[in-house]
Write an enzyme that holds these catalytic residues in place. Structure first.
Site, mmCIF file in Angstrom:
data_model
loop_
_atom_site.group_PDB
_atom_site.id
_atom_site.type_symbol
_atom_site.label_atom_id
_atom_site.label_comp_id
_atom_site.label_asym_id
_atom_site.label_seq_id
_atom_site.Cartn_x
_atom_site.Cartn_y
_atom_site.Cartn_z
ATOM 1 N N HIS A 164 22.188 49.184 8.634
ATOM 2 C CA HIS A 164 23.020 48.431 9.576
ATOM 3 C C HIS A 164 22.426 47.044 9.736
ATOM 4 O O HIS A 164 21.209 46.862 9.681
ATOM 5 C CB HIS A 164 23.113 49.127 10.933
ATOM 6 C CG HIS A 164 21.784 49.485 11.531
ATOM 7 N ND1 HIS A 164 21.067 50.592 11.118
ATOM 8 C CD2 HIS A 164 21.031 48.887 12.486
ATOM 9 C CE1 HIS A 164 19.937 50.651 11.809
ATOM 10 N NE2 HIS A 164 19.890 49.619 12.643
ATOM 11 N N HIS A 196 22.264 43.879 12.395
ATOM 12 C CA HIS A 196 22.480 43.472 13.783
ATOM 13 C C HIS A 196 23.017 42.048 13.771
ATOM 14 O O HIS A 196 22.420 41.165 13.137
ATOM 15 C CB HIS A 196 21.160 43.442 14.553
ATOM 16 C CG HIS A 196 20.478 44.767 14.706
ATOM 17 N ND1 HIS A 196 20.533 45.512 15.861
ATOM 18 C CD2 HIS A 196 19.696 45.479 13.844
ATOM 19 C CE1 HIS A 196 19.806 46.612 15.707
ATOM 20 N NE2 HIS A 196 19.294 46.614 14.499
#
Ligand code: AMP
Length: 132
Positions: free
Chosen positions: A97, A99
């Site tokens: 992922h 951010h």
């Protein structure tokens, strides 16, 4: 199935801000600033070192679009775009992922700074070895 695979499969709810065939973006459940967003590939990879480059490029493209969109709504003054890979780097969810973290000012709650020091400088021989 990992927690982000469950989110991608719709088995765990999230506050979605973008979705296409390959990528999903949603608000972080524990935001470090207003608008803290996570961008993930729907297909599992443990971290960005394991994720195909075309998906990393796609996530970067979505981050840019979201940032432009957020500019008009949240009106931040800047962004971080980063990904933690592996425990040593602070990764806590082992599904890649990125951010996207809007920054407002020095008092927005996030203390993030590069504090470089002389002791981290590599000797010239090692610097040379790093060239790919
Ligand atoms: P990292 O430490 O880089 O692996 O970041 C993981 C991030 O995922 C943290 O910022 C968490 O707050 C966030 N997170 C964990 N579970 C959820 C969830 N169910 N929905 C949204 N964000 C989550």
């Amino acid at each position: 199935m990992c927690v982000f695979c469950k989110i991608a499969a719709g088995e765990i709810p999230c506050t979605k801000v973008y979705e296409d065939e390959h990528v999903l973006a949603f608000l972080d459940i524990n935001p470090v600033t207003q608008g803290h967003t996570l961008i993930i590939p729907k297909k599992h990879a443990d971290d960005f070192t394991q994720c195909p480059s075309y998906l990393v490029a796609r996530m970067h493209g979505i981050a840019r679009k979201l940032a432009k969109h957020y500019d008009g709504i949240l009106k931040p003054n800047g962004y971080h775009f980063l990904s933690n890979a592996k425990t040593a780097a602070g990764q806590s969810v082992f599904h890649v992922h990125f951010h996207l973290i809007p920054r407002y000012d020095a008092t927005d709650g996030l203390d993030f700074a590069f504090r470089g020091t002389e002791r981290h400088k590599l000797d010239p021989a090692t610097q040379k070895k790093l060239h790919l």
